[in-house]
Design a protein around this motif. Structure first.
Motif, mmCIF file in Angstrom:
data_model
loop_
_atom_site.group_PDB
_atom_site.id
_atom_site.type_symbol
_atom_site.label_atom_id
_atom_site.label_comp_id
_atom_site.label_asym_id
_atom_site.label_seq_id
_atom_site.Cartn_x
_atom_site.Cartn_y
_atom_site.Cartn_z
ATOM 1 N N ARG A 434 0.827 -1.218 0.000
ATOM 2 C CA ARG A 434 0.000 0.000 0.000
ATOM 3 C C ARG A 434 0.857 1.262 0.000
ATOM 4 O O ARG A 434 0.403 2.327 -0.402
ATOM 5 C CB ARG A 434 -0.911 0.014 1.227
ATOM 6 C CG ARG A 434 -1.897 -1.135 1.285
ATOM 7 C CD ARG A 434 -2.654 -1.096 2.596
ATOM 8 N NE ARG A 434 -3.457 -2.299 2.779
ATOM 9 C CZ ARG A 434 -4.112 -2.573 3.902
ATOM 10 N NH1 ARG A 434 -4.059 -1.726 4.919
ATOM 11 N NH2 ARG A 434 -4.806 -3.684 4.008
ATOM 12 N N SER A 435 2.094 1.117 0.492
ATOM 13 C CA SER A 435 2.991 2.285 0.531
ATOM 14 C C SER A 435 4.433 1.809 0.386
ATOM 15 O O SER A 435 5.280 2.163 1.192
ATOM 16 C CB SER A 435 2.799 3.066 1.835
ATOM 17 O OG SER A 435 2.986 2.220 2.954
ATOM 18 N N HIS A 471 6.160 9.299 -8.845
ATOM 19 C CA HIS A 471 4.735 9.281 -8.504
ATOM 20 C C HIS A 471 3.993 10.086 -9.574
ATOM 21 O O HIS A 471 4.239 11.288 -9.728
ATOM 22 C CB HIS A 471 4.495 9.915 -7.140
ATOM 23 C CG HIS A 471 5.072 9.145 -5.997
ATOM 24 N ND1 HIS A 471 6.433 9.074 -5.745
ATOM 25 C CD2 HIS A 471 4.460 8.398 -5.020
ATOM 26 C CE1 HIS A 471 6.637 8.327 -4.674
ATOM 27 N NE2 HIS A 471 5.472 7.912 -4.212
ATOM 28 N N GLU A 492 -8.235 10.215 0.241
ATOM 29 C CA GLU A 492 -8.166 9.432 -0.992
ATOM 30 C C GLU A 492 -6.903 9.785 -1.776
ATOM 31 O O GLU A 492 -6.249 8.902 -2.352
ATOM 32 C CB GLU A 492 -9.399 9.695 -1.869
ATOM 33 C CG GLU A 492 -9.378 8.883 -3.162
ATOM 34 C CD GLU A 492 -10.500 9.245 -4.111
ATOM 35 O OE1 GLU A 492 -11.191 8.336 -4.576
ATOM 36 O OE2 GLU A 492 -10.663 10.457 -4.403
ATOM 37 N N ILE A 495 -3.909 7.941 -0.288
ATOM 38 C CA ILE A 495 -3.938 6.506 -0.607
ATOM 39 C C ILE A 495 -3.538 6.291 -2.060
ATOM 40 O O ILE A 495 -2.726 5.406 -2.376
ATOM 41 C CB ILE A 495 -5.335 5.922 -0.333
ATOM 42 C CG1 ILE A 495 -5.628 5.939 1.176
ATOM 43 C CG2 ILE A 495 -5.457 4.507 -0.896
ATOM 44 C CD1 ILE A 495 -7.057 5.602 1.528
ATOM 45 N N CYS A 496 -4.077 7.108 -2.947
ATOM 46 C CA CYS A 496 -3.778 6.966 -4.378
ATOM 47 C C CYS A 496 -2.308 7.292 -4.664
ATOM 48 O O CYS A 496 -1.673 6.647 -5.502
ATOM 49 C CB CYS A 496 -4.684 7.876 -5.194
ATOM 50 S SG CYS A 496 -6.395 7.294 -5.322
ATOM 51 N N GLU A 498 0.352 6.820 -2.832
ATOM 52 C CA GLU A 498 1.259 5.740 -2.432
ATOM 53 C C GLU A 498 0.931 4.408 -3.091
ATOM 54 O O GLU A 498 1.694 3.447 -2.957
ATOM 55 C CB GLU A 498 1.240 5.584 -0.913
ATOM 56 C CG GLU A 498 1.769 6.786 -0.163
ATOM 57 C CD GLU A 498 3.194 7.145 -0.575
ATOM 58 O OE1 GLU A 498 3.983 6.238 -0.854
ATOM 59 O OE2 GLU A 498 3.502 8.348 -0.620
ATOM 60 N N SER A 499 -0.172 4.324 -3.818
ATOM 61 C CA SER A 499 -0.572 3.073 -4.455
ATOM 62 C C SER A 499 0.463 2.621 -5.480
ATOM 63 O O SER A 499 1.076 3.430 -6.192
ATOM 64 C CB SER A 499 -1.925 3.262 -5.153
ATOM 65 O OG SER A 499 -2.195 2.193 -6.041
ATOM 66 N N ASN A 502 0.159 3.956 -8.953
ATOM 67 C CA ASN A 502 0.524 5.347 -9.251
ATOM 68 C C ASN A 502 2.012 5.516 -9.536
ATOM 69 O O ASN A 502 2.478 6.634 -9.752
ATOM 70 C CB ASN A 502 0.125 6.237 -8.059
ATOM 71 C CG ASN A 502 0.300 7.715 -8.338
ATOM 72 O OD1 ASN A 502 -0.201 8.241 -9.328
ATOM 73 N ND2 ASN A 502 1.043 8.403 -7.474
ATOM 74 N N ARG A 554 -6.516 2.681 -9.466
ATOM 75 C CA ARG A 554 -6.976 1.397 -8.934
ATOM 76 C C ARG A 554 -6.921 0.302 -9.999
ATOM 77 O O ARG A 554 -6.535 -0.839 -9.708
ATOM 78 C CB ARG A 554 -8.391 1.536 -8.365
ATOM 79 C CG ARG A 554 -8.428 2.257 -7.015
ATOM 80 C CD ARG A 554 -9.782 2.098 -6.358
ATOM 81 N NE ARG A 554 -10.814 2.877 -7.058
ATOM 82 C CZ ARG A 554 -11.129 4.125 -6.743
ATOM 83 N NH1 ARG A 554 -10.504 4.748 -5.760
ATOM 84 N NH2 ARG A 554 -12.088 4.759 -7.410
ATOM 85 N N GLU A 557 -3.303 -0.675 -10.514
ATOM 86 C CA GLU A 557 -2.843 -1.449 -9.375
ATOM 87 C C GLU A 557 -3.341 -2.887 -9.474
ATOM 88 O O GLU A 557 -2.585 -3.847 -9.243
ATOM 89 C CB GLU A 557 -3.333 -0.816 -8.069
ATOM 90 C CG GLU A 557 -2.887 -1.589 -6.831
ATOM 91 C CD GLU A 557 -3.457 -1.007 -5.541
ATOM 92 O OE1 GLU A 557 -2.684 -0.736 -4.620
ATOM 93 O OE2 GLU A 557 -4.689 -0.849 -5.471
ATOM 94 N N GLN A 576 -5.962 -7.599 -0.128
ATOM 95 C CA GLN A 576 -6.185 -6.157 -0.029
ATOM 96 C C GLN A 576 -7.525 -5.886 0.633
ATOM 97 O O GLN A 576 -8.548 -6.466 0.280
ATOM 98 C CB GLN A 576 -6.161 -5.500 -1.411
ATOM 99 C CG GLN A 576 -4.809 -5.579 -2.102
ATOM 100 C CD GLN A 576 -3.793 -4.619 -1.508
ATOM 101 O OE1 GLN A 576 -3.954 -4.144 -0.396
ATOM 102 N NE2 GLN A 576 -2.737 -4.359 -2.249
#
Length: 585
Positions: A434-435, A471, A492, A495-496, A498-499, A502, A554, A557, A576
């Protein structure tokens, strides 16, 4: 070595206690160590403390020589000095080590869970903090102070209690601050993998058994001359020269010439990697010796003498190691599938995986199908262990188990034994992904390049040093940028950002140009200019998008996680959403 100069051997506890206080003079360069130098220091100290692969503690560990300047004309304080009036020394040589050790102490302190009134945390805090007299007289808060801007950063994010576990809020960091942050975060990752008892053991070893030779000068001109001497890079006698003499002295004279030819042939084949080769040999023989000369002597005895060591160990394993190192060479005759996995592995630091790969290549030279199966499993395990963010010692122990089973000709199958991951480990990988960039930028880059190869269905010949992670949605988008409109919700957006979806791999030059640019501009930068290398497959799908919203991140990912399932047989996507910050450690 330093006639007429006060010199003393001091442990870290003696050096980081009254009356010593340190500053970095303005003419010194900023902090310049990377995670490579700092990580090596930590790995060496862990090994010496018996927390590495061997588990054998060394009586002491020498951290090198440091040079201090004291213009007051005073003498060098002795160990356990009763002197309490603060003394202020300029660091002429040793800044990188002392600042790095101060950060290491801060991380160890902040990871502790015991009460403050006693124990390791309090002991570490005393090393970091200035004495009360220094605080009262000059307002000095910490035992080491660097340049003004770096000091503010160092105080906030390393020296202050709890600071090493705090994420920076500064939007633009200087190069020195970036390095400090990366080293600090590397220490957090590595030391988090130790349990509390091992961290206390490391603390005691670091404080009591790690020592410097401290040299004091009172004249700036002489300090400069000594600095030049200390940093002179002459050619010292190599350990390989000593090893060769050790080996040949026990071989009868009539066979010495043939033995020397075999030694020189292996040395010529491996070049600069010849000394590293012996570390891998010890891992194969289950020793993991940190002392190479003592390790060679023991291995020679165990295999039956110097000639047996040359014939059964040095000659065949050096050829296997050469194959491992040279897999990308198209002129090398090797199974194409085996070549592919060796190329993947070759992009990673080789300390942990090389012994297993060398043994697989050597032991199954006549069974290429099995050799390739083992190399595939080694590649899988090594990448997944890195995504688990395990410390170097734990990775080495896991791979040492694989080495011993391969050496024993065990009937290993894919995903068996040391190659198997528990459900908890897969769950932790899912959490880290996630990160992943924030947790370990190098592992993140290695993962992207590995996925890039799978997208192209080939082993791309590239150097990871030529690429960096970018990024797409910036980490700190401008207040009026289009990014803020596309990702209006702050939670949001984080989160996006560090996805895995991205992140792209581009050159450092492209990364520097892209920064906080709007998406349409980033796409053009990713496409590259005439002098840029071709766009990698891992980046091409982003270039082909017209917008970059949460749904796009998403979807990408999910595609990359499905690719990981195809490569390594682990279903990250199924995990997840099942783990939270509280239930995944």
């Amino acid at each position: 070595m330093f006639p007429g100069l006060p010199t003393a051997s001091l442990t870290l506890t003696h050096l980081f206690s009254a009356p010593f206080h340190f500053s970095v003079p303005g003419y010194q360069r900023p902090y310049s160590w990377t995670t490579a130098e700092a990580g090596q220091l930590l790995e060496d100290v862990l090994g010496a403390a018996g927390l590495g692969q061997t588990g054998a503690e060394e009586p002491d560990y020498f951290l090198g020589t440091i040079l201090l300047l004291d213009g007051t004309g005073g003498d060098l304080p002795k160990p356990k000095s009763r002197e309490r009036e603060p003394r202020f020394f300029e660091i002429i040589d040793g800044q990188q080590r002392l600042v790095t050790l101060a950060m290491l102490a801060g991380v160890l302190r902040d990871l502790g869970t015991e009460r403050w009134l006693w124990g390791s945390r309090n002991r570490l805090d005393y090393l970091i903090a200035a004495d009360a007299a220094a605080v009262k007289q000059l307002g000095r808060k910490y035992r080491i102070e660097v340049s003004a801007r770096e000091q503010s950063f160092l105080e906030t994010y390393a020296q202050t209690r709890g600071g090493s576990l705090t994420a920076p809020t500064i939007e633009v960091l200087s190069e020195a601050e970036e390095r400090l942050l990366k080293v600090r975060d590397h220490f957090v990752r590595e030391l988090s993998s130790l349990d509390e008892a091992d961290r206390r053991r490391l603390t005691d070893y670091l404080c009591d058994q790690c020592h410097f030779v401290v040299v004091l000068t009172r004249d700036i001109d002489r300090a400069h001359r000594l600095f030049t001497v200390l940093n002179e890079r002459g050619r010292a006698l190599q350990r390989n020269d000593i090893l060769k003499a050790e080996l040949l002295k026990s071989i009868p004279e009539d066979r010495a010439a043939a033995a020397l030819d075999k030694w020189d042939s292996a040395a010529g084949l491996l070049g600069a990697n010849f000394e590293t080769f012996f570390s891998h040999v010890f891992a194969i023989y289950g020793r993991g010796d940190t002392k190479i000369i003592a390790g060679v002597r023991r291995t020679i005895r165990e295999v039956g003498g110097a000639e047996a060591f040359l014939n059964q160990v040095v000659e065949p394993l050096s050829k296997a190691y050469h194959t491992v190192l040279s897999a990308a060479d198209v002129n090398l005759s090797i199974d194409p599938e085996a070549r592919r996995y060796l190329v993947y592995l070759g992009r990673l630091p080789e300390g942990d995986w090389a012994p297993a790969a060398i043994l697989a290549v050597h032991q199954y030279a006549d069974d290429p199908k099995r050799a390739t199966m083992l190399l595939k499993e080694i590649d899988r395990l090594v990448h997944l262990l890195r995504m688990l963010c395990l410390g170097a010692g734990k990775r080495a122990r896991r791979l040492a188990n694989a080495v011993q089973l391969i050496k024993a000709h065990a009937a290993l199958r894919p995903g068996d034994g040391p190659f198997a991951l528990t459900r908890e480990e897969v769950r932790n990988i899912s959490y880290h992904l996630r990160s992943m960039y924030r947790r370990d930028a190098q592992v993140c880059k290695q993962l992207l390049l590995r996925l890039n190869d799978e997208l192209t269905r080939s082993a791309t010949i590239l150097d990871p040093k030529d690429y960096s992670v970018e990024h797409v949605l910036p980490q700190r988008p401008g207040a009026t940028s289009e990014w803020r409109r596309w990702f209006a919700d702050g939670e949001e957006r984080e989160i996006c950002t560090e996805s895995l979806g991205n992140l792209v791999a581009v050159t450092q030059k492209q990364n520097d140009r892209a920064r906080n640019q709007e998406f349409y501009r980033k796409r053009e930068i990713y496409r590259g200019m005439d002098d840029d290398p071709p766009v990698l497959a891992i980046t091409r799908d982003v270039v082909e998008c017209n917008v970059w919203r949460a749904g796009d991140i998403r979807a990408r990912e999910a595609k990359l996680l499905a690719l990981m399932r195809e490569i390594w047989g682990i279903d990250i996507a199924a995990m997840q959403g099942h783990g939270t910050r509280s239930d995944v450690a």
